[in-house]
Design a protein around this motif. Structure first.
Motif, PDB file in Angstrom:
ATOM      1  N   GLN A 103       0.818  -1.195   0.000  1.00  0.00           N
ATOM      2  CA  GLN A 103       0.000   0.000   0.000  1.00  0.00           C
ATOM      3  C   GLN A 103       0.861   1.258   0.000  1.00  0.00           C
ATOM      4  N   PHE A 104       1.924   1.274   0.810  1.00  0.00           N
ATOM      5  CA  PHE A 104       2.675   2.521   0.978  1.00  0.00           C
ATOM      6  C   PHE A 104       4.029   2.536   0.257  1.00  0.00           C
ATOM      7  N   SER A 105       4.676   1.363   0.115  1.00  0.00           N
ATOM      8  CA  SER A 105       5.966   1.335  -0.594  1.00  0.00           C
ATOM      9  C   SER A 105       5.998   0.171  -1.562  1.00  0.00           C
ATOM     10  N   PRO A 106       5.262   0.281  -2.636  1.00  0.00           N
ATOM     11  CA  PRO A 106       5.164  -0.882  -3.529  1.00  0.00           C
ATOM     12  C   PRO A 106       6.493  -1.272  -4.178  1.00  0.00           C
ATOM     13  N   GLY A 107       7.445  -0.375  -4.236  1.00  0.00           N
ATOM     14  CA  GLY A 107       8.691  -0.722  -4.924  1.00  0.00           C
ATOM     15  C   GLY A 107       9.746  -1.371  -4.041  1.00  0.00           C
ATOM     16  N   PHE A 142      13.175  -9.340   1.277  1.00  0.00           N
ATOM     17  CA  PHE A 142      14.074 -10.462   1.543  1.00  0.00           C
ATOM     18  C   PHE A 142      13.478 -11.321   2.655  1.00  0.00           C
ATOM     19  N   ILE A 143      13.474 -12.614   2.442  1.00  0.00           N
ATOM     20  CA  ILE A 143      12.955 -13.536   3.447  1.00  0.00           C
ATOM     21  C   ILE A 143      14.137 -14.307   4.029  1.00  0.00           C
ATOM     22  N   LEU A 144      14.320 -14.191   5.327  1.00  0.00           N
ATOM     23  CA  LEU A 144      15.386 -14.971   5.961  1.00  0.00           C
ATOM     24  C   LEU A 144      14.752 -16.091   6.780  1.00  0.00           C
ATOM     25  N   VAL A 172       6.325 -19.951   1.852  1.00  0.00           N
ATOM     26  CA  VAL A 172       6.336 -18.490   1.849  1.00  0.00           C
ATOM     27  C   VAL A 172       6.063 -17.976   0.440  1.00  0.00           C
ATOM     28  N   ARG A 173       6.658 -18.624  -0.530  1.00  0.00           N
ATOM     29  CA  ARG A 173       6.486 -18.248  -1.919  1.00  0.00           C
ATOM     30  C   ARG A 173       5.004 -18.342  -2.337  1.00  0.00           C
ATOM     31  N   ASP A 174       4.392 -19.472  -1.974  1.00  0.00           N
ATOM     32  CA  ASP A 174       2.990 -19.680  -2.310  1.00  0.00           C
ATOM     33  C   ASP A 174       2.122 -18.586  -1.699  1.00  0.00           C
ATOM     34  N   LYS A 175       2.430 -18.311  -0.440  1.00  0.00           N
ATOM     35  CA  LYS A 175       1.650 -17.290   0.274  1.00  0.00           C
ATOM     36  C   LYS A 175       1.800 -15.946  -0.442  1.00  0.00           C
ATOM     37  N   THR A 176       3.040 -15.645  -0.821  1.00  0.00           N
ATOM     38  CA  THR A 176       3.288 -14.368  -1.474  1.00  0.00           C
ATOM     39  C   THR A 176       2.533 -14.291  -2.798  1.00  0.00           C
ATOM     40  N   LYS A 177       2.569 -15.387  -3.523  1.00  0.00           N
ATOM     41  CA  LYS A 177       1.920 -15.420  -4.825  1.00  0.00           C
ATOM     42  C   LYS A 177       0.414 -15.209  -4.671  1.00  0.00           C
ATOM     43  N   ALA A 178      -0.144 -15.938  -3.705  1.00  0.00           N
ATOM     44  CA  ALA A 178      -1.580 -15.829  -3.464  1.00  0.00           C
ATOM     45  C   ALA A 178      -1.951 -14.393  -3.123  1.00  0.00           C
ATOM     46  N   PHE A 179      -1.072 -13.785  -2.302  1.00  0.00           N
ATOM     47  CA  PHE A 179      -1.341 -12.410  -1.909  1.00  0.00           C
ATOM     48  C   PHE A 179      -1.252 -11.477  -3.115  1.00  0.00           C
ATOM     49  N   GLU A 191       8.249  -9.926  -6.065  1.00  0.00           N
ATOM     50  CA  GLU A 191       9.500 -10.687  -6.027  1.00  0.00           C
ATOM     51  C   GLU A 191      10.040 -10.766  -4.615  1.00  0.00           C
ATOM     52  N   ILE A 192      10.401 -11.975  -4.220  1.00  0.00           N
ATOM     53  CA  ILE A 192      11.066 -12.122  -2.928  1.00  0.00           C
ATOM     54  C   ILE A 192      12.333 -12.949  -3.115  1.00  0.00           C
ATOM     55  N   GLN A 193      13.274 -12.765  -2.177  1.00  0.00           N
ATOM     56  CA  GLN A 193      14.492 -13.588  -2.198  1.00  0.00           C
ATOM     57  C   GLN A 193      14.612 -14.279  -0.861  1.00  0.00           C
TER      58      GLN A 193
END
Lengths: 486, 401
Positions: A162-166, A170-172, A195-202, A226-228
């Motif tokens: 919402q506030f910083s889309p760019g 990073f996921i540790l 985590v990836r699945d969750k991110t994608k769904a979101f 994108e997440i790393q």
């Protein structure tokens, strides 16, 4: 070269001891290696050296997942075992980490207790999530309620979009040391997939949401976020791997640094160069020759970070000076298979160079590095050097003058007779560094030229310079050496 | 200082060259089997293996109460196990014999704490104590140590009667976490208890030494260094060489390290302080770690051709100044260099130099070269002597300087 010295033997023994039980978490991260190394220099970044910038870095995750511990180790010179002393973080712990002089990291270490989390998401939502450069979200591998962690993660993501889309995410996956070494890889893949699945769904639902309400938030064209992911542990070098990637994208003028590092590397025939930030010893930039790329140790960057940082702490214990001090300014190692120099490069950086063996090659590389540091000096004082790259000729003349003064003031006997050859060596190498687009052939031939003229590899020639008084000292040492024969 | 590892051996025993480790073990087992079956002493017939092993290989015996930390010590010192992992070590069920391939090959025998070799029949005392280097008795300082001290006392008394030349090294162990005052109190208490008991039985000046140790810091290596140093023939000469090097090069402190175990086998005459030992030992770690990453994979032929071609025109072997590794670090505090030089397959010389002397490195290196040659000669000569004289033990030595 099958010569076996005490160290190569000791290395074998240590490796054997480590095999099996002590597999570092880091092996899992090798997949990410390629993407790091091949980061394409951004166009337009080349000539314009950027002004100092501040980056807001959010460090979030469940309470007790290890956020403050890792921050203390990387930026405050804590030892891994010292982190036991840390208490729970209350609300937000804000710290400004000066990184490379012109980059300041505003590190928001957000206490992870649920009450705080709710607060961030409601009352402080705008305050916390606006202008974020990087979000680091820490998952505890030992967590009992993974679903719940993921739910919290999703609400954080939503606020961030919402506030910083760019912002970079990073996921540790932390505390990997608690997992049995043989299971680490599968556990990590499983968890990061969730985590990836969750991110994608979101991301999907978010894209739908923005499509429905056109005015709200900034539009997000591609629906993927994108997440790393990184597997980390404070007990080995994996932490350095993750943090080096995090800061890698933040470093200003990265393309400029990378380009000049490459030129330096080629000029001194190096196998590998690493540029470290001085307090954290994170790798800022990295270059390897074709040969250096063949090194089977894919985790060597973070290994070196770890080795040098703990060495720094050892010296601090010896000298009794604070850990935050510089501690050492020079380290060399010469063996029959390779040479290494670690040298204080600019005020904020150290440079590590791995060279093929050879006395003359080593000495000329050392001088060349010292001179090249001028080119990198802008890393410390951005304002002063900001305009220089626009006038490459001006930049070239200045270091050349230093080059001529260089070898004679060095007081290194090995280079005394080399002084006529010295400047001519360095000048072209230097020109290659500053003048852009200079063909590499000139440097290639120029740098080793010092060796043929000056660098007789035997030390005897090097030590011929000193006064006669010192020769008698050598004599007396000879006497003692013969002693056992009597 | 008493050096005689084989003093008092009068029976002439045929000399057997230091055989391979396997062979020694086979001999050892055979002898024990023979012993069990015949119930006779295997001194004459099976003896050679023991002698062969012992001639060049002093033996370190680790003894003490159960759970006092014997196996942890040997794992940390000789196998580079991280101290935190020793928690998971199983208790030792039988005597663990290990041979350390090092500058001088020595055996480490780890005895299980629950067995008292003097009470249990079936142990050949001569085989155990006959060719001993040192007996290391480990006492847990965080436990009630009275029983341990009582057992140690009876052991010392037994040994003094038959094998009076054995060095007895008492490790007052697990002292990490104890306050400095408390440590010294314990040491004093144990010392007094043992000395009193000995003098009651008429033994004055028995070779008993006390060390405060812990596997969580460098103290265990320091203690082992002192134990090993007593076993080195002509240590005085080694020390004299280092002292002379320190004088000529103005070193503050020089150590000769066994790289693998990080035990120092000799140092110059300046007093040893923990800090300088630690930094030198950590330095060795750094060099090992760097060597592991860059020194263990073969470079391509293509690279080699390139490096030997224009403009160097020299084989790579001629471009380097020495085949032995060397290193130097300059510490910011006081601009103090520390230098390191590989001596042979096992040893490295590490020296802390005077402030601001880094620009004298080439000269220092020349001096060090000469001393290193001397050191190598030294080990050649002492080795030859030890092996050359078959039945007679190495000659008794006084201090050289």
């Amino acid at each position: 070269m099958d010569h076996k010295g005490a160290f190569s033997r000791a290395v074998e023994a240590t490796r054997k001891a480590r095999e099996g039980t002590n597999n570092s978490v880091n092996d899992l991260n090798t997949g990410n290696m390629e993407t790091d190394a091949s980061t394409v220099p951004r166009p337009g970044n080349d000539t314009a050296i950027k002004k100092p910038k501040k980056k807001k870095v959010l460090l979030m995750g469940k309470s007790g997942s290890g956020k403050s511990s890792m921050r203390s180790i990387i930026f405050s010179n804590y030892l891994a075992k010292d982190t036991r002393r840390l208490g729970a973080t209350i609300d937000i712990d804000l710290s400004h980490v000066k990184f490379l002089g012109n980059l300041t990291l505003n590190l928001w270490d957000c206490g992870g207790q649920e009450a705080f989390m709710e607060n961030y998401l409601s009352q402080q939502r705008v305050h916390v999530f606006s202008n974020v450069g990087v979000l680091i979200y820490v998952f505890d591998i030992d967590s009992h309620d993974v679903e719940r962690d993921l739910a919290t993660y999703q609400s954080i993501l939503s606020a961030l979009q919402q506030f910083s889309p760019g912002a970079n995410i990073f996921i540790l996956i932390h505390k990997m040391d608690l997992v049995k070494p043989e299971l680490r890889e599968s556990v990590f893949t499983e968890r990061s997939q969730r985590v990836r699945d969750k991110t994608k769904a979101f991301a999907k639902s978010w894209a739908r949401h923005t499509a429905q309400v056109p005015g709200s938030g900034s539009p997000n064209e591609d629906e993927d976020i994108e997440i790393q992911e990184f597997a980390t542990s404070i007990w080995d070098q994996s932490l350095y791997k993750a943090w080096a990637s995090i800061i890698h994208d933040l470093v200003p003028n990265l393309a400029y640094i990378e380009k000049h590092l490459e030129q330096l590397g080629k000029a001194i025939e190096a196998e590998e160069l690493m540029l470290f930030e001085r307090t954290s010893f994170l790798v800022v930039s990295y270059w390897a020759s074709k040969e250096g790329m063949r090194n089977p140790y894919s985790d060597r960057q973070e290994r070196m970070s770890n080795i040098l940082k703990s060495w720094k702490q050892s010296i601090s214990r010896f000298s009794g000076t604070p850990r935050s001090n510089e501690q050492f300014r020079f380290l060399d190692f010469k063996s029959s298979g390779f040479s290494v120099i670690v040298i204080k490069f600019t005020i904020n950086t150290f440079l590590l160079a791995v060279l093929p063996p050879g006395e003359a090659r080593f000495n000329s590389a050392k001088l060349n590095i010292e001179i090249a540091s001028e080119t990198f000096a802008f890393l410390d004082v951005p304002g002063q050097y900001a305009k220089q790259p626009a006038q490459p000729t001006a930049a070239t003349t200045q270091p050349t003058a230093t080059a001529q003064a260089g070898p004679s003031t060095q007081q290194q006997p090995a280079d005394d007779d080399a002084s006529p050859a010295g400047p001519s060596t360095i000048q072209p190498a230097m020109a290659g560094l500053t003048v852009q687009g200079e063909p590499g052939s000139q440097q290639q031939s120029a740098s080793p030229a010092a060796g043929t003229k000056s660098g007789s590899p035997s030390k005897a020639a090097g030590a011929a310079g000193p006064s006669s008084a010192s020769t008698t000292e050598v004599e007396s040492a000879t006497g003692s050496g013969d002693e056992p024969q009597h | 200082m008493d050096m005689g590892s084989g003093r008092g051996r009068s029976t002439a025993i045929p000399y057997i060259s230091p055989a391979s480790l396997n062979l020694t073990h086979v001999y050892e087992q055979n002898r024990q089997r023979v012993q069990k079956q015949d119930g006779t002493k295997a001194e004459g017939g099976g003896g050679p293996s023991g002698q062969g092993a012992a001639r060049g290989k002093p033996r370190l015996l680790l003894m003490g109460q159960r759970r006092s930390g014997k196996s942890s010590i040997s794992s940390v010192v000789f196998h580079k196990m991280p101290p935190s992992e020793t928690l998971f070590l199983e208790s030792t069920a039988r005597v663990q014999k290990e041979s350390m391939k090092s500058f001088m090959d020595f055996h480490v025998w780890d005895f299980p704490g629950q067995i008292d070799v003097f009470d249990t029949p079936g142990y050949d005392m001569d085989a155990i104590f006959g060719e001993i280097g040192a007996l290391i008795w480990v006492i847990d300082a965080q436990d009630d140590y009275l029983e341990a001290v009582a057992r140690l006392n009876s052991t010392i008394l037994d040994l003094q009667r038959q094998y009076s030349n054995i060095n007895i090294e008492v490790f007052i162990h697990k002292v990490d976490g104890l306050s400095d005052d408390y440590k010294l109190d314990i040491q004093r208490d144990i010392t007094i208890r043992i000395q009193d008991e000995l003098s009651d039985h008429g033994f004055e000046n028995a070779p008993v030494t006390f060390h405060l140790t812990s596997i969580y810091n460098h103290s265990i290596f320091e203690a082992f260094s002192k134990v090993i140093q007593k076993l080195i023939p002509r240590l005085g000469t080694l020390e004299a060489m280092l002292t002379s090097l320190c004088r000529t090069c103005r070193f503050e402190k020089a150590y000769l390290f066994d790289v693998l175990s990080k035990i120092y086998i000799a140092t110059d005459s300046a007093p040893v302080d923990m800090a300088s030992y630690e930094i030198c030992s950590d330095y060795i770690d750094v060099i090992i770690d760097i060597s592991e990453v860059y020194g263990t994979w073969p470079r391509s032929e293509e690279q080699r051709r390139q490096l030997e071609g224009e403009p160097w025109n020299m084989p790579l072997e001629d471009q380097i100044s020495t085949v032995w590794a060397e290193s130097c670090v300059v510490i910011s505090d006081g601009n103090k260099p520390i230098m390191l030089r590989e001596v042979d397959t096992y040893l490295a010389l590490v020296a802390i130099m005077k402030e601001g002397t880094h620009d004298k490195m080439p000269l220092v290196n020349m001096n060090v070269d000469v001393v290193v040659k001397g050191l190598i000669d030294f080990f050649e000569i002492t080795k030859a002597k030890g092996q050359g004289i078959g039945g007679v033990g190495p000659p008794e030595l006084g201090q050289e300087s």
